[in-house]
Design a protein around this motif. Structure first.
Motif, PDB file in Angstrom:
ATOM      1  N   TRP A 168       0.212  20.343  32.389  1.00 32.85           N
ATOM      2  CA  TRP A 168      -1.004  20.336  31.685  1.00 32.85           C
ATOM      3  C   TRP A 168      -1.576  19.537  31.044  1.00 32.85           C
ATOM      4  CZ3 TRP A 168      -2.060  20.785  26.197  1.00 32.85           C
ATOM      5  CH2 TRP A 168      -0.757  20.817  25.447  1.00 32.85           C
ATOM      6  N   ASP A 173      -5.640  25.455  31.822  1.00 33.44           N
ATOM      7  CA  ASP A 173      -5.608  24.184  31.173  1.00 33.44           C
ATOM      8  C   ASP A 173      -6.555  23.257  31.830  1.00 33.44           C
ATOM      9  OD1 ASP A 173      -3.964  24.479  29.021  1.00 33.44           O
ATOM     10  OD2 ASP A 173      -2.220  24.612  30.170  1.00 33.44           O
ATOM     11  N   PHE A 196      -8.185  20.693  29.369  1.00 36.74           N
ATOM     12  CA  PHE A 196      -7.473  19.651  28.859  1.00 36.74           C
ATOM     13  C   PHE A 196      -7.454  18.435  30.231  1.00 36.74           C
ATOM     14  CE2 PHE A 196      -5.230  22.995  26.109  1.00 36.74           C
ATOM     15  CZ  PHE A 196      -5.581  22.311  24.791  1.00 36.74           C
ATOM     16  N   ASP A 249      -4.449  28.505  22.816  1.00 42.14           N
ATOM     17  CA  ASP A 249      -4.961  27.310  23.216  1.00 42.14           C
ATOM     18  C   ASP A 249      -6.041  26.968  24.058  1.00 42.14           C
ATOM     19  OD1 ASP A 249      -2.136  28.262  23.093  1.00 42.14           O
ATOM     20  OD2 ASP A 249      -1.435  26.340  23.982  1.00 42.14           O
ATOM     21  N   GLN A 307       5.016  29.964  21.741  1.00 45.80           N
ATOM     22  CA  GLN A 307       5.904  28.695  21.458  1.00 45.80           C
ATOM     23  C   GLN A 307       6.155  28.482  19.843  1.00 45.80           C
ATOM     24  OE1 GLN A 307       3.055  26.974  24.633  1.00 45.80           O
ATOM     25  NE2 GLN A 307       4.104  25.245  23.703  1.00 45.80           N
ATOM     26  N   TRP A 354       2.687  29.532  14.550  1.00 45.54           N
ATOM     27  CA  TRP A 354       2.950  28.419  15.231  1.00 45.54           C
ATOM     28  C   TRP A 354       2.118  27.150  14.985  1.00 45.54           C
ATOM     29  CZ3 TRP A 354       0.536  27.275  20.696  1.00 45.54           C
ATOM     30  CH2 TRP A 354       1.173  25.999  21.121  1.00 45.54           C
ATOM     31  N   ARG A 413       0.748  24.298  16.083  1.00 44.72           N
ATOM     32  CA  ARG A 413       0.013  23.752  16.862  1.00 44.72           C
ATOM     33  C   ARG A 413      -1.072  24.866  17.236  1.00 44.72           C
ATOM     34  NH1 ARG A 413       3.012  21.243  19.969  1.00 44.72           N
ATOM     35  NH2 ARG A 413       3.044  22.509  21.947  1.00 44.72           N
ATOM     36  N   TRP A 419      -5.066  24.594  17.341  1.00 46.80           N
ATOM     37  CA  TRP A 419      -5.783  24.953  18.546  1.00 46.80           C
ATOM     38  C   TRP A 419      -7.190  25.688  18.143  1.00 46.80           C
ATOM     39  CZ3 TRP A 419      -5.127  21.065  21.357  1.00 46.80           C
ATOM     40  CH2 TRP A 419      -3.919  20.636  21.913  1.00 46.80           C
ATOM     41  N   ALA A 474       7.257  20.396  21.566  1.00 50.52           N
ATOM     42  CA  ALA A 474       6.498  21.365  22.218  1.00 50.52           C
ATOM     43  C   ALA A 474       6.533  22.634  21.883  1.00 50.52           C
ATOM     44  CB  ALA A 474       7.022  20.898  23.702  1.00 50.52           C
ATOM     45  N   TYR A 531      -0.228  13.978  24.099  1.00 53.21           N
ATOM     46  CA  TYR A 531      -1.411  14.384  23.242  1.00 53.21           C
ATOM     47  C   TYR A 531      -1.423  14.150  21.860  1.00 53.21           C
ATOM     48  CZ  TYR A 531       1.606  18.591  23.200  1.00 53.21           C
ATOM     49  OH  TYR A 531       2.726  19.578  23.231  1.00 53.21           O
TER      50      TYR A 531
HETATM   51  N1  GLY Z   1      -1.239  24.218  25.593  1.00 53.85           N
HETATM   52  C1  GLY Z   1       0.347  24.143  25.211  1.00 53.85           C
HETATM   53  C2  GLY Z   1       0.935  23.555  23.935  1.00 53.85           C
HETATM   54  O1  GLY Z   1      -0.073  23.297  23.132  1.00 53.85           O
HETATM   55  O2  GLY Z   1       1.987  23.330  24.111  1.00 53.85           O
END
Ligand code: GLY
Length: 387
Positions: free
Chosen positions: A48, A93, A96, A155, A217, A225, A227, A231, A354, A367
């Motif tokens: 991704w 994805d 992205f 995300d 995640q 989380w 991240r 998002w 991650a 990223y």
């Molecule tokens: N889109 C997956 C991540 O942010 O790890």
């Protein structure tokens, strides 16, 4: 020092380093580094994150006009055709992967082949929409027994701009309606009362009913989380920017206000705002992404003028400057404590993570570098807008 001069100095350091890195990495599709040197995902072409190197190259090409960046970006875009031809590697994805590559190329150069790639990716993304649950399915099944037909993830808010792009190109309302319906579902089921957000929400794919949320995640169900929060913050801001629907602005502000209440004094972010107190794992990517979102959100706010000054006295207590200055706080922390400026090392950001439950934490992730560059270029005015 004024904010603009500081950002220009950081931008010069980025450009000096990236020219060296782009030259020695010209045939790669980087994700992470080993001993400071980029790996190559050419044999894992559906991953991704594979568009972000292209996004970096287009940002640098736009800022400098140097051909090496355009050549690298075009090479990567062509490599991604293998992914476009593999249905099992196509998932939510696509934004992205193709906004940062083919669509960026088309927007900058008008290339017809790039337009074609962007449209194919968009139609595939739109085809993942579940009309009863009004959500875009996130991933395909992984072959481990889990059925993910009814799973949506926060995300995806960052992939909706691919649909907005197609709508803006074609005036075909299917794209706009699909994006807005997904955004409305996300606002209803992902954003909690306090402004924090779930990572994964599972719906019954047949009836569309809400089933449950998953920690994904982050540390666990009900956690935060970082991240994922980033998002959501940037994603709802982008939905507002593309649609001018006030409900998305209000949703972005709710997420941002919660986010601001959680930023540690250091300006460096944990992997999850609700991780155990004795856990010190960080995720620099979340800080870079959230900074981009906050800088855009600040621009969406009516009211006081932005200050160009970082002194406390210059910080006014209103949404516009509060969001802008929170981004600056995180960007200063990243630039001064988490950036590797050595020319011998390919990455910029360090201490990226991650997922909370992975075996490894605090490494380098492409990223993180992409969003850090995007944020700095927003401050200098050199940004090429990808989303
Ligand atoms: N889109 C997956 C991540 O942010 O790890």
């Amino acid at each position: 020092m004024s904010e603009k001069i500081w950002a220009e100095e950081i931008s010069e350091k980025i450009k000096e380093k990236l020219e060296v890195v782009a030259t020695r990495s010209k045939d790669k599709v980087p994700y992470g580094t080993k001993d400071g040197i980029f790996d190559d995902q050419s044999n894992n072409i559906c991953w991704w994150t594979n568009g972000f190197w292209g996004g970096m190259m287009w940002q640098l090409y736009h800022a400098t006009g140097k051909e090496i960046y355009r050549e690298n970006a075009e090479k990567l875009e062509e490599k991604l055709d293998e992914n476009l031809m593999r249905y099992e590697g196509m998932d939510h994805d696509s934004g992205f992967k193709w906004l940062t590559t083919a669509v960026a190329n088309y927007r900058l150069t008008g290339n017809k082949a790039s337009y074609n790639r962007g449209r194919l990716a968009t139609d595939n993304l739109a085809g993942r929409f579940n009309p009863v649950g009004k959500f875009i399915r996130a991933w395909n099944d992984w072959g481990d027994g889990r059925v993910t037909t009814g799973w949506a993830i926060i995300d995806c808010m960052m992939n909706l701009p691919l649909l907005y792009w197609a709508y803006e190109e074609t005036e075909d309302y299917r794209y706009l309606h699909t994006a807005k319906m997904h955004a409305d579902t996300a606002a209803k089921y992902f954003v909690r009362e306090d402004g924090s957000v779930n990572h994964i929400v599972e719906f019954n794919p047949e009836t569309g009913e809400y089933v449950k949320s998953h920690g994904g995640q982050g540390c666990g169900e009900g956690s935060s989380w970082t991240r994922g929060q980033a998002w959501a913050l940037y994603g709802f801001t982008l939905s507002y920017m593309h649609t001018k629907e006030d409900r998305y602005l209000q949703c972005a502000r709710k997420v941002a206000d919660y986010f601001l209440s959680q930023i540690p004094q250091t300006g460096l972010l944990p992997v999850d705002f609700r991780q155990p107190a004795d856990c010190t794992w960080e995720d620099s990517t979340a800080a870079a992404i959230a900074s981009c979102g906050l800088l855009e959100l600040a621009k969406c706010m009516e009211g006081a003028e932005l200050t160009n000054d970082l002194t406390d006295a210059a910080v006014k207590e209103n949404g516009k400057t509060t969001y802008h200055n929170a981004a600056l706080k995180m960007l200063h922390a990243l630039a001064e404590k988490r950036c590797n400026w050595s020319m011998d090392c390919d990455n910029l950001l360090e201490k990226c993570t991650a997922a909370f439950h992975d075996k490894e934490h605090e490494f380098t992730i492409i990223y993180g570098d992409y969003y850090f560059i995007e944020a700095i270029f927003k401050l200098t005015g050199e940004e090429f807008f990808i989303w």
